[in-house]
Design a protein around this motif. Structure first.
Motif, mmCIF file in Angstrom:
data_model
loop_
_atom_site.group_PDB
_atom_site.id
_atom_site.type_symbol
_atom_site.label_atom_id
_atom_site.label_comp_id
_atom_site.label_asym_id
_atom_site.label_seq_id
_atom_site.Cartn_x
_atom_site.Cartn_y
_atom_site.Cartn_z
ATOM 1 N N THR A 7 0.840 -1.188 0.000
ATOM 2 C CA THR A 7 0.000 0.000 0.000
ATOM 3 C C THR A 7 0.879 1.243 0.000
ATOM 4 O OG1 THR A 7 -1.651 -1.204 1.263
ATOM 5 C CG2 THR A 7 -1.814 1.172 1.288
ATOM 6 N N PHE A 8 0.411 2.288 -0.654
ATOM 7 C CA PHE A 8 1.080 3.581 -0.575
ATOM 8 C C PHE A 8 0.019 4.625 -0.276
ATOM 9 C CE2 PHE A 8 -0.086 2.946 -4.974
ATOM 10 C CZ PHE A 8 -0.603 4.179 -5.370
ATOM 11 N N ARG A 9 0.462 5.727 0.265
ATOM 12 C CA ARG A 9 -0.452 6.797 0.650
ATOM 13 C C ARG A 9 -0.612 7.816 -0.474
ATOM 14 N NH1 ARG A 9 2.951 8.859 5.366
ATOM 15 N NH2 ARG A 9 1.466 10.571 5.446
ATOM 16 N N ARG A 10 -1.814 8.364 -0.583
ATOM 17 C CA ARG A 10 -2.091 9.495 -1.444
ATOM 18 C C ARG A 10 -2.483 10.634 -0.500
ATOM 19 N NH1 ARG A 10 -7.540 10.299 -4.706
ATOM 20 N NH2 ARG A 10 -8.118 10.420 -2.540
ATOM 21 N N ILE A 11 -1.643 11.654 -0.449
ATOM 22 C CA ILE A 11 -1.859 12.772 0.470
ATOM 23 C C ILE A 11 -2.298 13.973 -0.361
ATOM 24 C CG2 ILE A 11 -0.780 14.279 2.185
ATOM 25 C CD1 ILE A 11 1.288 11.637 2.180
ATOM 26 N N ASP A 18 -9.660 29.744 6.647
ATOM 27 C CA ASP A 18 -8.799 30.912 6.826
ATOM 28 C C ASP A 18 -7.740 31.018 5.725
ATOM 29 O OD1 ASP A 18 -10.122 31.594 9.258
ATOM 30 O OD2 ASP A 18 -8.892 30.088 10.314
ATOM 31 N N GLY A 19 -7.783 30.113 4.742
ATOM 32 C CA GLY A 19 -6.816 30.133 3.650
ATOM 33 C C GLY A 19 -5.481 29.512 4.002
ATOM 34 N N LYS A 20 -5.408 28.801 5.120
ATOM 35 C CA LYS A 20 -4.169 28.143 5.538
ATOM 36 C C LYS A 20 -4.105 26.729 4.963
ATOM 37 C CE LYS A 20 -2.806 31.585 8.009
ATOM 38 N NZ LYS A 20 -1.764 32.431 7.513
ATOM 39 N N ALA A 21 -2.903 26.312 4.569
ATOM 40 C CA ALA A 21 -2.707 24.992 3.963
ATOM 41 C C ALA A 21 -2.958 23.887 4.977
ATOM 42 C CB ALA A 21 -1.294 24.887 3.401
ATOM 43 N N ILE A 22 -3.720 22.885 4.538
ATOM 44 C CA ILE A 22 -4.052 21.736 5.389
ATOM 45 C C ILE A 22 -3.953 20.449 4.579
ATOM 46 C CG2 ILE A 22 -5.609 23.064 6.892
ATOM 47 C CD1 ILE A 22 -7.969 21.759 5.278
ATOM 48 N N ILE A 23 -4.011 19.326 5.258
ATOM 49 C CA ILE A 23 -4.126 18.012 4.614
ATOM 50 C C ILE A 23 -5.610 17.688 4.547
ATOM 51 C CG2 ILE A 23 -3.645 15.543 4.816
ATOM 52 C CD1 ILE A 23 -0.978 16.360 6.171
ATOM 53 N N VAL A 24 -6.109 17.485 3.340
ATOM 54 C CA VAL A 24 -7.520 17.174 3.127
ATOM 55 C C VAL A 24 -7.767 15.677 3.298
ATOM 56 C CG1 VAL A 24 -9.400 17.208 1.427
ATOM 57 C CG2 VAL A 24 -7.844 19.153 1.613
ATOM 58 N N SER A 25 -6.856 14.854 2.769
ATOM 59 C CA SER A 25 -6.972 13.401 2.948
ATOM 60 C C SER A 25 -5.588 12.776 2.937
ATOM 61 C CB SER A 25 -7.863 12.780 1.872
ATOM 62 O OG SER A 25 -7.258 12.872 0.602
ATOM 63 N N ASP A 26 -5.472 11.661 3.629
ATOM 64 C CA ASP A 26 -4.217 10.919 3.739
ATOM 65 C C ASP A 26 -4.587 9.444 3.856
ATOM 66 O OD1 ASP A 26 -1.822 9.682 4.439
ATOM 67 O OD2 ASP A 26 -1.268 11.190 5.929
ATOM 68 N N ALA A 27 -4.623 8.761 2.713
ATOM 69 C CA ALA A 27 -5.048 7.362 2.682
ATOM 70 C C ALA A 27 -4.591 6.747 1.365
ATOM 71 C CB ALA A 27 -6.569 7.282 2.793
ATOM 72 N N PRO A 28 -4.635 5.425 1.277
ATOM 73 C CA PRO A 28 -4.334 4.797 -0.016
ATOM 74 C C PRO A 28 -5.339 5.273 -1.070
ATOM 75 C CG PRO A 28 -4.339 3.162 1.728
ATOM 76 C CD PRO A 28 -4.892 4.437 2.325
ATOM 77 N N PRO A 29 -4.979 5.206 -2.350
ATOM 78 C CA PRO A 29 -5.941 5.560 -3.400
ATOM 79 C C PRO A 29 -7.215 4.732 -3.243
ATOM 80 C CG PRO A 29 -3.779 5.215 -4.347
ATOM 81 C CD PRO A 29 -3.700 4.781 -2.908
ATOM 82 N N LEU A 55 -7.595 23.895 -12.545
ATOM 83 C CA LEU A 55 -8.269 24.753 -11.576
ATOM 84 C C LEU A 55 -7.931 24.265 -10.168
ATOM 85 C CD1 LEU A 55 -11.755 25.208 -13.283
ATOM 86 C CD2 LEU A 55 -9.749 26.711 -13.363
ATOM 87 N N ILE A 56 -7.527 25.184 -9.327
ATOM 88 C CA ILE A 56 -7.126 24.849 -7.959
ATOM 89 C C ILE A 56 -8.206 25.368 -7.017
ATOM 90 C CG2 ILE A 56 -5.364 25.136 -6.187
ATOM 91 C CD1 ILE A 56 -3.360 25.544 -8.547
ATOM 92 N N HIS A 57 -8.880 24.447 -6.346
ATOM 93 C CA HIS A 57 -9.955 24.775 -5.412
ATOM 94 C C HIS A 57 -9.438 24.675 -3.981
ATOM 95 C CE1 HIS A 57 -12.930 24.526 -8.652
ATOM 96 N NE2 HIS A 57 -12.260 23.464 -9.077
ATOM 97 N N PRO A 58 -10.018 25.432 -3.039
ATOM 98 C CA PRO A 58 -9.588 25.325 -1.643
ATOM 99 C C PRO A 58 -9.718 23.897 -1.105
ATOM 100 C CG PRO A 58 -10.983 27.261 -1.913
ATOM 101 C CD PRO A 58 -11.030 26.489 -3.216
ATOM 102 N N GLN A 59 -10.808 23.211 -1.486
ATOM 103 C CA GLN A 59 -11.021 21.823 -1.096
ATOM 104 C C GLN A 59 -11.115 20.988 -2.373
ATOM 105 O OE1 GLN A 59 -11.570 20.457 2.242
ATOM 106 N NE2 GLN A 59 -10.463 22.352 2.646
ATOM 107 N N PRO A 60 -10.014 20.350 -2.800
ATOM 108 C CA PRO A 60 -10.013 19.589 -4.055
ATOM 109 C C PRO A 60 -11.078 18.497 -4.062
ATOM 110 C CG PRO A 60 -7.802 19.789 -3.186
ATOM 111 C CD PRO A 60 -8.735 20.289 -2.119
#
Length: 191
Positions: A7-11, A18-29, A55-60
């Motif tokens: 398994t590998f992770r897709r982050i 607030d426009g701050k960078a976050i991790i939306v998901s961290d799991a295998p594909p 196109l880059i959205h705040p929440q992909p």
């Protein structure tokens, strides 16, 4: 998933309110496809874009494709990881019709260029620019008039060439592919 596949992770990153960078998901594909049944390659669909510029959205958004699609969307990109098990004798003996059926199951029957006397039954060509990065193992890249063994750490730039992959090593090979929609120029020979 067979015992050879790790398994590998897709982050996926994004932004909070607030426009701050976050991790939306961290799991295998979440989407994978075994092509051709047991002993065939496994495609792990990691991400795709629908346009350029992307196109880059705040929440992909999550991938919306449920079936395997070989090429990226028109004007888009695709990243996938493919695990190629050692090639069987059954693959080496595929007929042209069988090869076309395999590409049909990937949503692109027209990619198959199999014919009597072809260097490999799974020869195919797409109108894409592909970057292939071998993550582990080794595999033979077969072209119309050449072949070479590529190993972990090697990078292939496929420029719309007719090709096939043959794992003759006896061990799994994992490759990350970044596919970019392309267009052949008018100076291509159609032989």
């Amino acid at each position: 998933m067979n015992s050879q596949q790790k398994t590998f992770r897709r982050i996926v990153t994004g932004h909070d309110k607030d426009g701050k960078a976050i991790i939306v998901s961290d799991a295998p594909p979440t989407i994978s496809h075994l092509v051709g049944g047991p002993g065939g390659p496994t495609f792990f669909e990691v991400w795709h874009t629908l346009e350029t510029p992307a196109l880059i959205h705040p929440q992909p958004d999550e991938n919306d494709e449920k079936s395997l699609v070989l090429s990226p969307p028109k004007n888009g990109t695709r990243i996938r990881v493919i695990d190629f098990p050692p090639e069987s004798e059954e693959i080496r003996k595929l007929s042209g019709a069988d090869a076309s059926d395999k590409f049909k199951s990937m949503g692109q029957e027209t990619a198959s260029t199999a014919h009597e006397g072809a260097p490999h039954p799974l020869m195919h060509r797409t109108e894409t620019l592909d970057y292939g990065i071998v993550l582990e193992g080794e595999i033979t890249m077969i072209l119309d008039r050449a072949e070479t063994v590529i190993k972990a750490g090697d990078i292939v730039i496929q420029t719309g060439t007719n090709h096939a992959w043959s794992n003759r090593s006896g061990k799994n090979c994992r490759i990350a592919f970044i596919l970019i929609d392309g267009q052949f120029t008018g100076d291509f020979y159609n032989h």
